[in-house]
Design a protein around this motif. Structure first.
Motif, PDB file in Angstrom:
ATOM      1  N   PHE B  92      46.075  17.943  49.511  1.00  0.00           N
ATOM      2  CA  PHE B  92      45.931  19.351  49.860  1.00  0.00           C
ATOM      3  C   PHE B  92      45.178  20.138  48.799  1.00  0.00           C
ATOM      4  N   PHE B  94      44.481  24.274  48.199  1.00  0.00           N
ATOM      5  CA  PHE B  94      44.830  25.589  48.738  1.00  0.00           C
ATOM      6  C   PHE B  94      43.926  26.679  48.187  1.00  0.00           C
ATOM      7  N   GLY B  96      44.955  29.492  46.935  1.00  0.00           N
ATOM      8  CA  GLY B  96      45.552  29.991  45.683  1.00  0.00           C
ATOM      9  C   GLY B  96      45.818  28.887  44.673  1.00  0.00           C
ATOM     10  N   ASN B  98      47.716  26.732  43.874  1.00  0.00           N
ATOM     11  CA  ASN B  98      49.068  26.166  43.906  1.00  0.00           C
ATOM     12  C   ASN B  98      49.295  25.067  42.865  1.00  0.00           C
ATOM     13  N   LEU B  99      48.855  25.359  41.639  1.00  0.00           N
ATOM     14  CA  LEU B  99      49.184  24.442  40.541  1.00  0.00           C
ATOM     15  C   LEU B  99      50.485  24.930  39.909  1.00  0.00           C
ATOM     16  N   LEU B 100      51.224  24.033  39.276  1.00  0.00           N
ATOM     17  CA  LEU B 100      52.398  24.471  38.518  1.00  0.00           C
ATOM     18  C   LEU B 100      51.895  25.009  37.181  1.00  0.00           C
ATOM     19  N   ARG B 102      53.265  25.924  34.329  1.00  0.00           N
ATOM     20  CA  ARG B 102      53.822  25.646  33.010  1.00  0.00           C
ATOM     21  C   ARG B 102      53.513  24.251  32.490  1.00  0.00           C
ATOM     22  N   ILE B 103      52.893  23.435  33.315  1.00  0.00           N
ATOM     23  CA  ILE B 103      52.594  22.088  32.841  1.00  0.00           C
ATOM     24  C   ILE B 103      51.082  21.899  32.779  1.00  0.00           C
ATOM     25  N   GLU B 107      49.223  16.768  33.859  1.00  0.00           N
ATOM     26  CA  GLU B 107      50.532  16.597  34.482  1.00  0.00           C
ATOM     27  C   GLU B 107      50.523  17.066  35.933  1.00  0.00           C
ATOM     28  N   LEU B 111      51.324  14.665  39.238  1.00  0.00           N
ATOM     29  CA  LEU B 111      52.551  14.937  39.993  1.00  0.00           C
ATOM     30  C   LEU B 111      52.698  14.131  41.295  1.00  0.00           C
ATOM     31  N   PRO B 112      51.614  14.033  42.138  1.00  0.00           N
ATOM     32  CA  PRO B 112      51.774  13.216  43.356  1.00  0.00           C
ATOM     33  C   PRO B 112      52.057  11.753  43.027  1.00  0.00           C
ATOM     34  N   VAL B 114      53.906  10.807  40.493  1.00  0.00           N
ATOM     35  CA  VAL B 114      55.333  10.748  40.164  1.00  0.00           C
ATOM     36  C   VAL B 114      56.101  10.415  41.429  1.00  0.00           C
ATOM     37  N   TYR B 115      55.760  11.164  42.531  1.00  0.00           N
ATOM     38  CA  TYR B 115      56.506  10.947  43.771  1.00  0.00           C
ATOM     39  C   TYR B 115      56.104   9.653  44.462  1.00  0.00           C
ATOM     40  N   ARG B 159      44.082  16.640  41.833  1.00  0.00           N
ATOM     41  CA  ARG B 159      45.460  16.352  42.255  1.00  0.00           C
ATOM     42  C   ARG B 159      45.482  15.824  43.688  1.00  0.00           C
TER      43      ARG B 159
END
Lengths: 407, 236
Positions: B92, B94, B96, B98-100, B102-103, B107, B111-112, B114-115, B159
């Protein structure tokens, strides 16, 4: 996603937002610390009352000699020389009575070396230490022979020991009372404050005969000011009160229409009143503790709800890139768990430290109970974990698009 | 029957929260998309183009019709299976970002993975590789809010590529970017489509952006009103 990765993810998430983590933890810290501190101070006060009650000795009555009057002036109890050691011996033979401790008190200056101190000198019999539950800690106690031959021996209260002796062992030393040499037989165990706040350890005990004949030269030999009487049991105190009154009226030849020339006071009633106070105190403690716990819990709930709800969008992002519901839930559960455990431990530390500081600053006793800490910790942690987990569960149950739309 | 990559039939979406008389956000949409396509979805606000993309991306569920992904009806997927598809098959991007916040960029990219259950070292290696691919290798350890909008969107694209998806869903990816940066981002998408064969579904309301695609689908009031190859008009 393996469990270790979730732990790492939760840890990293906490570390990445230190302000949020700190504030959330603060809620937990304050909740736990408040309960621990409040109850430490309250329990300390309760202990203090309980100790004062038990320091009186158990099943006690006190008999005061009658009042004197001079014209229209009536002086208080204990002034007339109406009670004698003979009365004491007679009372001791009553079936309802365990022991009698006739007492002849006076004030005197005591001195050792260059130190001197004004204190209360109590002329007593050997029964006194048992009746008042006030044993000798080091050295010897008074014996019958000391009373019979009015020897100049003395037992010291711990406050007097502090005032007269620096580091020396007082046992066997000779101190002066009103200028007369007295050998120190022993030192009494620390007794603490009485119910009216007097320092009971600021006194010395001498044989009653010595007090009567050598220290406080008595115009009426053989009289005593008051006596402590220990009844055989708690239930027997009322019976003892009646027996004593009857016996003394007989011995003092008081006519039926005349007033007593003595007063019998039942100290168990005083003790009961004080115990009732202590009970109310412990009820109040329970209330204070519960309220602190509820207030702390609401604080924890609020901060957890807010901080997790504002992360709904983050949950949406994580789900959009492939996190399963259980991955998100496990992460938030772990985060809440870490915050609650660390916050709870810090809260306990601050509560204990704060209570010590308060106790030191206000000169009051504080007492800790592992049980209180455990309950405060468990209730706060349960609240924190639930309200950290529940909004996360709500967010993870949304369709990702709804979670993503959340601002 | 051997299904096509994406196939929707009579797809409809009526929001529960909408007023009773409002027309559905999606109404009887029937179309198919094959592997390797580069599709632009256009339409005015409220035309249903974003709803369409959310349904295709399994971020939202349709209320009518069928959606088959590689021949399989997605209505039968559990939430965990849908999460697995989003993780492995989709990527995806977006409007906006849509990154986190604080990391670090690396990282975020990892993240994907990690899951997907990749190990830490492997995630890091691949995250750096992906950032290098979008030209941001040296910003691997920067936090997203230190990067420009264009750079943040590149991180988001990296990402989206993390688990080698077969479909990139991009919802107004240039909506927050200036023209020059938008062109860079679109060039990146074009290259990815050409070099790796990844299917791209792009939602936009700008003609210039849609022009990078090969196929154009126009939505209006929840219906498909146009579906055909992009005609490169000469700018007057």
């Amino acid at each position: 996603m393996n469990p270790l990765a979730v732990v790492v993810e939760a840890w990293r998430s906490l570390g990445a937002n230190k302000l949020r983590t700190g504030l959330t933890m603060l809620g937990m810290i304050i909740g736990v610390a408040a309960v621990v501190l409040m109850l430490a101070v309250g329990t300390g006060a309760q202990n203090q009352v309980n100790r004062a009650v038990s320091s009186m000795g158990s099943n006690l009555l006190v008999i005061l000699s009658g009042s004197t009057s001079s014209g229209a002036l009536r002086f208080g109890s204990g002034n007339a020389p109406t009670l004698t050691t003979g009365d004491a011996d007679a009372i001791a033979r009553l079936a309802s009575v365990q022991a009698v401790a006739p007492t002849f008190p006076g004030g005197a200056q005591v001195a050792y070396g260059i130190n001197n101190w004004g204190t209360q000198v109590l002329g007593v019999t050997p029964e006194y230490t048992a009746v008042r539950d006030w044993p000798v800690e080091s050295g010897d106690t008074l014996g019958e022979t000391d009373v019979r031959s009015a020897t100049r021996v003395v037992l010291l209260g711990t406050t007097v020991v502090e005032k007269l002796f620096d580091t020396e062992d007082p046992v066997g030393k000779t101190i002066r009372i009103r200028g007369q040499p007295f050998q120190v037989l022993g030192v009494l165990k620390k007794k603490g404050q009485s119910l009216d706040g007097r320092d009971q350890d600021d006194s010395v005990l001498v044989p009653i005969t010595t007090a009567q004949s050598k220290l406080f030269g008595n115009r009426f030999p053989g009289t005593v000011r008051f006596m402590f009487v220990q009844a055989v049991s708690q239930e027997a105190t009322s019976a003892a009160e009646q027996d004593i009154t009857l016996l003394l009226r007989q011995r003092h030849r008081i006519q039926p229409d005349q007033e007593d020339d003595f007063t019998v006071r039942n100290l168990t009633q005083v003790a009961e009143a004080a115990s009732a106070t202590a009970r109310i105190l412990s009820l109040m403690l329970g209330a204070i503790g519960s309220i602190s716990l509820v207030v702390g819990g609401i604080g924890i709930m609020n901060i957890m709800l807010v901080s997790v709800t504002e992360r709904t969008r983050e949950i949406g992002i994580r789900m959009a890139i492939g996190a399963r519901q259980r991955d998100v839930l496990l992460q938030f559960l772990l985060e809440a768990l870490m915050i609650c455990i660390v916050g709870g431990l810090i809260g306990i530390a601050i509560g204990v430290g704060g209570a010590y500081a308060v106790g030191k600053a206000m000169q009051i006793e504080v007492a800790f109970s592992a049980w209180v800490m455990l309950v405060a910790f468990a209730v706060s942690a349960a609240t924190g974990i639930f309200f950290g987990f529940w909004p996360a569960r709500r967010a993870a149950a949304l369709r990702p698009v709804e979670a993503l739309r959340h601002e | 029957m051997a299904g096509r990559f994406i196939e929707v039939e009579g797809l409809g979406k009526q929001y529960e929260s909408a007023a009773p008389d409002t027309p559905p956000a999606l109404d009887a949409v029937t179309l198919a998309i094959d592997q390797g396509e580069f599709v632009a979805v256009m339409g005015p606000s409220g035309s249903g183009k974003s709803t369409f993309m959310n349904v295709i991306g399994l971020l939202d569920a349709p209320t009518a019709g069928a959606y088959r992904l590689e021949g399989q009806d997605v209505a039968g997927l559990t939430t965990d299976e849908a999460a697995h598809v989003r993780n492995r098959v989709f990527g995806f991007v977006f409007q906006g970002f849509n990154l986190l916040k604080r990391i670090s960029a690396a990282e975020n990219v990892a993240l994907p993975m990690v899951y997907a259950g990749l190990g830490g070292a492997e995630r890091r290696r691949r995250a750096i590789e992906l950032l290098d691919q979008v030209g941001l290798a040296k910003y691997a350890d920067s936090q997203p809010n230190r990067l420009s909008g264009g750079q943040q969107q590149r991180v988001a694209i990296a990402r989206a590529l993390a688990n080698r998806p077969r479909l990139i869903l991009a919802d107004e990816p240039t909506g927050n970017l200036d023209t020059a940066t938008s062109d860079e981002i679109m060039t990146l998408f074009t290259q990815l489509n050409r070099d790796t064969g990844v299917t791209i579904l792009l939602v936009t309301h700008e003609n210039d952006i849609a022009n990078y695609a090969k196929r154009l689908i126009r939505f209006k009031d929840g219906h498909v009103v146009h579906d055909g190859p992009v005609v490169h008009e000469a700018h007057a």
